[in-house]
Write a protein that holds these residues in place. Structure first.
Motif, PDB file in Angstrom:
ATOM      1  N   LEU A  20     -10.580   1.308   0.949  1.00  0.00           N
ATOM      2  CA  LEU A  20      -9.014   1.692   0.972  1.00  0.00           C
ATOM      3  C   LEU A  20      -8.631   0.855  -0.464  1.00  0.00           C
ATOM      4  N   ASP A  21      -9.024  -0.384  -0.516  1.00  0.00           N
ATOM      5  CA  ASP A  21      -8.387  -1.147  -1.704  1.00  0.00           C
ATOM      6  C   ASP A  21      -8.827  -0.287  -2.820  1.00  0.00           C
ATOM      7  N   TYR A  22     -10.114   0.114  -2.973  1.00  0.00           N
ATOM      8  CA  TYR A  22     -10.451   0.732  -4.378  1.00  0.00           C
ATOM      9  C   TYR A  22      -9.654   2.199  -4.391  1.00  0.00           C
ATOM     10  N   LEU A  23      -9.504   3.102  -3.351  1.00  0.00           N
ATOM     11  CA  LEU A  23      -8.923   4.225  -3.471  1.00  0.00           C
ATOM     12  C   LEU A  23      -7.351   4.235  -4.141  1.00  0.00           C
ATOM     13  N   VAL A  24      -6.851   2.944  -3.349  1.00  0.00           N
ATOM     14  CA  VAL A  24      -5.374   2.798  -3.616  1.00  0.00           C
ATOM     15  C   VAL A  24      -5.350   1.964  -4.950  1.00  0.00           C
ATOM     16  N   ASP A  25      -5.754   0.925  -5.339  1.00  0.00           N
ATOM     17  CA  ASP A  25      -5.643   0.106  -6.170  1.00  0.00           C
ATOM     18  C   ASP A  25      -6.424   0.569  -7.606  1.00  0.00           C
ATOM     19  N   ASP A  26      -7.589   0.953  -7.397  1.00  0.00           N
ATOM     20  CA  ASP A  26      -8.346   1.534  -8.746  1.00  0.00           C
ATOM     21  C   ASP A  26      -8.024   2.995  -8.951  1.00  0.00           C
ATOM     22  N   LEU A  27      -8.091   3.839  -8.107  1.00  0.00           N
ATOM     23  CA  LEU A  27      -7.867   5.188  -8.148  1.00  0.00           C
ATOM     24  C   LEU A  27      -6.653   5.799  -8.007  1.00  0.00           C
ATOM     25  N   SER A  28      -5.601   5.032  -7.479  1.00  0.00           N
ATOM     26  CA  SER A  28      -4.058   5.311  -6.990  1.00  0.00           C
ATOM     27  C   SER A  28      -4.408   6.846  -6.443  1.00  0.00           C
ATOM     28  N   ILE A  29      -5.007   6.984  -5.449  1.00  0.00           N
ATOM     29  CA  ILE A  29      -5.404   8.096  -4.919  1.00  0.00           C
ATOM     30  C   ILE A  29      -4.311   8.831  -4.287  1.00  0.00           C
ATOM     31  N   ASP A  30      -3.187   8.237  -3.933  1.00  0.00           N
ATOM     32  CA  ASP A  30      -2.096   8.758  -3.228  1.00  0.00           C
ATOM     33  C   ASP A  30      -1.134   9.158  -4.135  1.00  0.00           C
ATOM     34  N   VAL A  31      -0.950   8.406  -5.363  1.00  0.00           N
ATOM     35  CA  VAL A  31      -0.277   9.199  -6.358  1.00  0.00           C
ATOM     36  C   VAL A  31      -0.676  10.147  -7.042  1.00  0.00           C
ATOM     37  N   HIS A  32      -2.089  10.259  -7.278  1.00  0.00           N
ATOM     38  CA  HIS A  32      -2.883  11.380  -7.829  1.00  0.00           C
ATOM     39  C   HIS A  32      -2.613  12.746  -6.918  1.00  0.00           C
ATOM     40  N   HIS A  33      -2.775  12.563  -5.939  1.00  0.00           N
ATOM     41  CA  HIS A  33      -2.387  13.904  -5.077  1.00  0.00           C
ATOM     42  C   HIS A  33      -1.169  14.264  -4.574  1.00  0.00           C
ATOM     43  N   GLU A  34      -0.163  13.066  -4.301  1.00  0.00           N
ATOM     44  CA  GLU A  34       0.978  13.503  -3.863  1.00  0.00           C
ATOM     45  C   GLU A  34       2.109  12.847  -4.625  1.00  0.00           C
ATOM     46  N   GLY A  35       1.986  12.421  -6.010  1.00  0.00           N
ATOM     47  CA  GLY A  35       3.063  11.991  -6.898  1.00  0.00           C
ATOM     48  C   GLY A  35       3.638  10.642  -6.283  1.00  0.00           C
TER      49      GLY A  35
END
Length: 408
Positions: A40-55
């Motif tokens: 989860l840390d990697y997905l949020v901190d490194d990939l910003s996956i929530d921003v990537h998919h949902e702004g």
């Protein structure tokens, strides 16, 4: 395939970065099947996956999955829940004693009402309180049409199908309960401008729930019961004075911690006014030092009177003067519309951002005092032209005379 084989380790996720970015549903599945917190840390901190998919804002499926994950830390959930909310970047401007009282009440399990005159920073402070104590918050502004259903929930018609059906809609407090349960963290509900609604009418069931927390206040379509749980912080704001607080139904004053947000000491005010005039007027034609003096004198006379043994005209918060500073920053810069009329710009700023907010709740006698007050300030601070503000006060005073049938 066993559940352990379905889990996504950090090494596995790092090899699937492109797919996770391309497919929001796959990203959600990875979050739900994460093997360890580091995923989860990697997905949020490194990939910003929530921003990537949902702004930057909103709580879509990806963010909901992160917030509902047992592997996500409180801090990670807070970052995800508050994406795009820059309240966390703002300084806490209310007096330290106010902050401590509010935090203490919430820690003791008490709902909080932040009250005081307009312009004391209540709503911003409510958000800051929520973010200091909870993973996130919802904010709802009360209105005269509110009923208890806006607090606990209602049964509403659904016209999306061929025939009318009915479904249950959560109220603002019930919604916070559901989110606190889903996220496994404390969650806040902010009810702004509470005095716009009939408080005794909308809070009837909530009063009962505060004293009997195991009592069900609502049932969802899935037959899930909603109770007022300790993981929900309720924070309300009211634009009102001490006098009006004393007139409230004692039902709310007994059950809520009433925190006044207007007792700014001289040092706090000096820091605020210095910051705004320094930050916003560096390139302005307005003399920041003199403007700061005007702010202080205006605030003092409005709230406390000219002499120690006098009372002020009416309670008024200091945050309004920030709006004046921002207006002057843009209008009196070298490219601004008042770049060579700094004195008039100050008067127009007071006419736009100070007088309407004073006149909105002023009595006739207070309108008369405001005319005299700003006439005196206009004489004291001669480099500024406060006549636009004086004219507005005189105009409203005349209109009030007409409404009251008074002679000129």
């Amino acid at each position: 395939m066993g559940s352990s084989e379905q889990e996504y380790s950090l090494d596995r996720v790092q090899g699937l970065t492109d797919t996770i970015k391309d497919d929001a549903e796959f990203a959600q599945r990875v979050i739900e099947k994460a093997a360890e917190p580091e995923v989860l840390d990697y997905l949020v901190d490194d990939l910003s996956i929530d921003v990537h998919h949902e702004g930057e804002q909103g709580l879509g499926e990806v963010r909901q999955a992160i917030l509902g994950s047992d592997h996500a830390s409180f801090d990670l959930k807070k970052r995800v829940a508050t994406r795009g909310d820059y309240t966390t970047d703002l300084d806490v401007l209310v007096p330290e004693s106010v902050k401590k009282s509010a935090l203490g009440a919430l820690e003791a399990g008490k709902p909080v009402v932040l009250y005081g005159p307009t312009g004391t920073g209540k709503t911003t402070f409510a958000k800051q309180l929520a973010l200091e104590t909870c993973v996130g918050y919802t904010l709802d502004t009360a209105s005269p049409s509110w009923t208890s259903q806006d607090i606990v929930g209602r049964v509403a018609p659904d016209y999306s199908k061929d025939s009318i059906s009915y479904q249950k809609e959560l109220g603002c407090v019930s919604k916070a309960v559901v989110r606190a349960r889903e996220y496994g963290e404390k969650y806040a509900v902010i009810i702004d401008e509470l005095t716009r609604a009939d408080i005794s009418q909308i809070f009837g069931q909530l009063y009962t729930a505060i004293e009997n927390p195991h009592q069900t206040i609502f049932r969802t379509d899935d037959d899930e019961t909603i109770e007022l749980i300790p993981e929900v912080n309720i924070i309300c704001t009211m634009n009102m004075s001490d006098r009006t607080v004393n007139q409230l139904d004692n039902a709310i004053t007994r059950r809520f911690a009433m925190i006044k947000v207007s007792d700014y000491d001289n040092d706090s005010l000096d820091n605020l006014f210095s910051r705004w005039t320094t930050d916003h007027l560096a390139d302005s034609a307005v003399n920041g030092g003199t403007l700061k003096d005007l702010f202080q004198e205006d605030y003092r006379r409005l709230n406390s009177g000219e002499d120690a043994d006098e009372s002020g005209i009416m309670e008024f918060g200091p945050m309004h003067y920030r709006d004046v500073s921002v207006f002057l920053e843009s209008t009196t810069s070298p490219e601004g519309v008042y770049h060579d009329e700094a004195g008039q710009a100050v008067g127009e700023a007071f006419r736009t951002y100070i007088l309407p907010r004073l006149l909105n709740s002023a009595t006739y006698s207070q309108m008369d005092e405001l005319v005299n007050h700003y006439t005196e300030l206009d004489e004291i601070y001669g480099e500024f032209d406060l006549s636009p503000a004086i004219e507005l006060a005189e105009s409203e005073k005349w209109a009030q005379q007409q409404r009251m049938g008074m002679q000129n």
